[in-house]
Design an enzyme around this catalytic site. Structure first.
Site, short mmCIF file in Angstrom:
data_model
loop_
_atom_site.label_atom_id
_atom_site.label_comp_id
_atom_site.label_asym_id
_atom_site.label_seq_id
_atom_site.Cartn_x
_atom_site.Cartn_y
_atom_site.Cartn_z
N CYS A 1 0.59 -1.14 0.29
CA CYS A 1 0.11 0.56 -0.19
C CYS A 1 0.97 1.13 0.04
O CYS A 1 1.73 1.17 1.13
CB CYS A 1 -0.76 -0.59 1.31
SG CYS A 1 -0.90 1.65 1.73
N CYS B 1 1.04 3.12 3.56
CA CYS B 1 1.84 3.27 4.39
C CYS B 1 3.87 3.14 4.11
O CYS B 1 3.94 3.54 4.74
CB CYS B 1 1.61 1.47 4.24
SG CYS B 1 0.18 0.83 4.30
#
Ligand SMILES: Cc1cc2nc3c(=O)[nH]c(=O)nc-3n(C[C@H](O)[C@H](O)[C@H](O)COP(=O)(O)OP(=O)(O)OC[C@H]3O[C@@H](n4cnc5c(N)ncnc54)[C@H](O)[C@@H]3O)c2cc1C
Length: 628
Positions: free
Chosen positions: A38, A41
Site C-alpha cells: 500500500c 503505508c
C-alpha cells in the site's frame, strides 16, 4: 522488501505473536496494521519509524508495533481483527483481558506530534487498576507535595515541569525519564498561582529542580523545549539508566571485574583527549591487527590506505606522527605482496631505534573511560579517531596531496569502512556499519558532508544501542551533541526535535579540531625507545624486511640506547645495547656483523698481500736479468 526491519525501533508482530504480546500486556500498545504494497503505508513508514524512535524510552508504559497484513501468514489474523483498510491504527490498553481487538484511531491527522500526544491521552485513559506497570503518574502534582520538598534532603532529584493546562511537555518529559533512576519528574500547572509564586516562576514552560541535598532552583536550560529538559535531566550527576537484569551482572562502576579499583580521571566532555586517541592507536596497531599473522592482498591494501590516511591527517604529537610517517614510507617502499605482521610490529615498537619515534604502550582512557573496564575504551576511541580524521580532511584540504586520495571527499570514510569490515574485532558491528555505508555513502559529495555523514551514522548506532548491554550506565547513549554542548544545534519543528545541521557541522569542526585536543594524561615519551619480546615468539627484526635507510626521512636521526631488560605487565621489555656513529644508530646485531666483516676482510687482504708478494718474488727469481 518489508517496510520494517529488526533494525527499526518498532516491534514487528505476526499471527504467532500478536495476541500473546499485546493482550494482557503490562504496557499499553499502539499498533499499525499495514500492507507492504500500500502506497500510503510506504510513504508513512518513515514517520512511524521516527515516532517509534522518539518514544523508545516510553516502552514500559506504551509500545509501538507493526503487523504486515500483506504477509500470507498474517491473512487470517488481520481478518480476525477486522482490518479492512491500510494503514489501521489500534490502541490496546495495558492488562486488558477482555480479548478485544483494540480501539481504532480514525483521525485524519497522523503527524508525529499528534500521534505522540494521542499516546499520552490514551495512557491517561487508564484507571488506577489497569495503569501500566512502571508508568509514573501523569496528572499534575499537588502544590503541597511539591512545596514540602523545599529544604528536605532526599536520595534523588525531583524535577517539576510547570506548564499550561494544554501543554504536553511535562508528561512527555516524565515518560522520557522513565528508564532513568536517581530522579523523579512531576508536572504542575501554571494555574496554581501559589506554587508559581513560591517557586518564583513567571513564565511557562519552566522547570524547577530539587537537589538531593535539600537545595532547589529554577532549571537553567537554553531553550524551553522537551528535548532540552529531558537531556538536562538525563545528564545530571548520579542520574543513570536503570540496569536491566543482564546489565546487573556487569562489573560495578570503578571495578574492573577482578576486584581491582580503576583509577578515575577527571575530564571535560567538551574536550577530546590525545590519551584516548593514542591508546586507541596502540590497541589497533599492537593488539587488534597483531592477531593477523601476515597481511596480503586486500588486507594489506586496506592497512596501507589506513596508515596513509592516519599518517597524513592525525593531528597528534610529533613522535607518533613521525612513527606513522615512517611506517607509511616503509610500506610504500616495500615491493612485497605479503608482510608478516611481526615486521610491522617491529617498526611500531621502533626496533630500529630511530630517534623521535614513539607510540606509548600504556592504555589511558580519559574521555573514553568506562565505569568498568568492560565498557567503552577502544570502540569509543575508534569513533573519536575517525571523527577527528574526517574533520581534519575538511579543515586541511591539501593534507592528502600526492597520496592518491587527493580530491576524494570519501577518502576517510571509505578507509574507515574497509578497516571496520576487515579488521574491527566486532564482526556484527562491521556488518551493521557496512549496511549503513551501502545505503547512503554514495550520497556524500564533499568533505563537509563526510563529517556530517559519520556524525549521523554514529547517532543511528547510538539510537540502536540505547538500553543495550554495551551501554555504560554512567554514559548513556544519547543523540549527540547534547544541548549542553551545543544549544544551537537543536531546534524543534511541529513538536519534533530537529537538528540544525549547519550548526552541527560548525560544532563538529570545533570539537574534533586539532586545537580542542587536550594533551592531559598523555603518557610521556620514554628516555629511550624500548623493544618488546613476546614470550615464545621470535620478534627479532626480520633482516630481509628491514626498511632501507634510504626509505627513512632524511631528517630522522638514529640513536643508541643502553640499559638492561625489565619486566612490565608480564611482557619482557628488552633494551638492547647499541651505539651511534655519524648520527646513525646501530644495534648489537649490526655491530657484530660489522666486526665479523671487518675481521674477514682483514684476513682476506692479508692473504692477497702474501699471495702477490710470494708470486712476485718467484717471478723475479725465475726471470733474473742482471742487465735489466
Ligand atoms: C564503526 C563502529 C560500529 C559499531 N557498531 C556497534 C554495534 O553494531 N553494536 C554494538 O553493540 N556496538 C557497536 N559499536 C560500539 C559502540 O558504538 C560504542 O562505541 C561502544 O558501545 C562504547 O560506547 P560509548 O559510550 O563509549 O560511546 P561511543 O558511541 O563509542 O562514542 C564515543 C564518543 O563519541 C562522541 N559521540 C557520540 N555520538 C556521536 C556522534 N553522533 N557524532 C560524533 N561524536 C559522537 C561522544 O563524545 C562519545 O563519548 C560500534 C563501534 C564502531 C567504532
Amino acid at each position: 522488501a518489508r517496510l520494517y526491519t529488526e533494525e527499526d525501533p518498532v516491534v514487528i508482530l505476526s499471527s504467532d505473536s500478536l495476541k500473546q504480546t499485546v493482550l494482557n500486556s503490562s504496557s499499553a500498545w499502539l499498533l499499525q496494521f499495514y500492507s507492504s504494497w500500500c502506497g500510503h503505508c510506504i510513504q508513512y513508514s518513515p514517520t512511524w519509524k521516527a515516532l517509534a524512535g522518539d518514544v523508545k524510552d516510553w516502552s514500559q508504559a506504551i509500545r509501538i508495533g507493526v503487523l504486515d497484513c500483506a504477509h500470507e501468514k498474517n491473512f487470517d489474523i488481520c481478518k480476525e481483527f477486522g482490518i479492512h483498510f491500510y494503514p489501521t491504527f489500534r490502541y490496546f490498553k495495558a492488562h486488558d483481558t477482555t480479548n478485544d481487538f483494540g480501539k481504532t484511531y480514525r483521525g485524519a491527522d497522523r503527524e508525529l506530534q499528534t500521534v505522540r500526544q494521542l499516546m499520552v491521552n490514551f495512557l491517561q485513559n487508564h484507571t488506577k487498576h489497569d495503569w501500566p506497570v512502571g508508568c509514573p503518574p501523569l496528572d499534575p502534582a499537588r502544590s503541597e507535595d511539591i512545596l514540602s520538598l523545599m529544604g528536605k534532603k532526599t536520595e534523588f532529584y525531583t524535577a517539576v515541569i510547570v506548564e499550561d493546562k494544554d501543554s504536553y511537555i511535562g508528561r512527555e518529559v516524565i515518560l522520557d525519564l522513565m528508564p532513568y533512576e536517581g530522579l523523579a519528574v512531576k508536572r504542575a500547572l501554571s494555574s496554581d498561582k501559589l506554587l508559581m509564586e513560591k517557586l518564583g516562576i513567571s513564565s511557562v514552560p519552566s522547570a524547577y529542580l530539587f537537589y538531593p541535598n535539600g537545595t532547589h532552583t529554577v532549571m537553567n536550560v537554553q531553550k524551553r523545549l522537551r528535548f532540552f529538559f529531558s537531556s538536562f535531566l538525563k545528564l545530571l550527576p548520579g542520574v543513570h539508566r536503570k540496569q536491566t537484569n543482564s546489565a546487573l551482572q556487569r562489573p560495578q562502576p570503578g571495578n574492573n571485574g577482578q576486584g581491582t579499583q580503576v583509577e578515575w580521571k577527571e575530564f571535560e566532555k567538551s574536550k577530546v583527549y590525545m590519551a584516548d586517541l593514542e591508546s586507541g592507536l596502540h590497541y589497533l596497531l599492537r593488539v587488534e591487527l597483531a592477531t593477523h599473522k601476515t597481511l596480503e592482498g586486500e588486507e594489506l591494501k586496506t592497512f596501507k590506505d589506513f596508515v596513509t590516511v592516519v599518517a597524513k591527517l592525525f593531528p597528534g604529537r610529533q613522535s607518533v606522527v613521525k612513527l606513522l610517517e615512517t611506517l607509511l614510507e616503509w610500506l610504500v617502499s616495500l615491493p612485497l605482496e605479503k608482510i608478516p605482521y611481526d615486521a610491522i610490529l617491529d617498526l611500531v615498537n621502533n626496533k630500529m631505534r630511530i630517534s623521535g619515534l614513539y607510540l606509548s604502550e600504556q592504555v589511558q582512557w580519559v574521555g573514553c573511560q568506562g565505569s568498568s573496564v568492560a565498557l567503552r575504551g577502544y570502540p569509543c576511541s575508534l569513533w573519536t579517531l575517525f571523527h577527528v580524521l574526517t574533520v581534519q580532511a575538511a579543515n586541511r584540504p591539501d593534507a592528502l596531496a600526492n597520496t592518491g586520495f587527493e580530491d576524494d571527499p570519501l577518502a576517510v570514510l571509505q578507509t574507515m569502512r574497509r578497516y571496520i569490515g576487515t579488521f574491527f574485532g566486532c564482526q556484527e558491528c562491521g556488518k551493521h556499519f557496512e549496511e549503513m555505508a551501502q545505503e547512503s555513502l554514495n550520497q556524500v559529495k564533499s568533505v563537509d558532508q563526510a563529517v556530517l555523514w559519520l556524525w549521523r551514522k554514529h547517532n543511528q548506532v547510538n539510537a540502536r544501542l540505547t538500553g543495550s548491554m554495551s551501554e555504560d550506565p554512567m554514559f548513556p547513549k544519547t543523540q549527540w551533541p547534547t544541548p549542553d554542548l551545543c544549544p544551537t544545534c537543536h531546534e524543534e519543528q511541529e513538536g519534533l526535535h530537529v537538528w540544525n545541521e549547519q550548526m552541527v557541522l560548525a560544532f563538529l569542526k570545533q570539537h574534533y579540531g586539532a586545537s580542542n585536543i587536550s594533551p592531559k594524561y598523555s603518557s610521556n615519551s620514554p628516555d629511550r625507545p624500548k623493544t618488546i619480546t613476546k614470550p615464545n615468539s621470535n620478534v627479532h627484526l626480520n633482516q630481509n624486511l628491514k626498511p632501507s635507510p634510504d626509505s627513512a626521512p632524511k631528517h630522522q636521526k638514529r640513536t643508541d640506547t643502553n640499559g638492561a631488560g625489565e619486566k612490565h605487565n608480564g611482557v619482557q621489555i628488552e633494551a638492547r645495547p647499541g651505539m651511534t656513529f655519524l648520527g646513525l644508530g646501530f644495534s648489537s646485531v649490526d655491530m657484530s656483523l660489522c666486526v665479523l666483516l671487518y675481521a674477514l676482510s682483514c684476513v682476506f687482504l692479508m692473504f692477497m698481500f702474501f699471495f702477490f708478494r710470494f708470486r712476485s718474488k718467484r717471478w723475479k727469481a725465475r726471470n733474473y736479468r742482471p742487465y735489466v
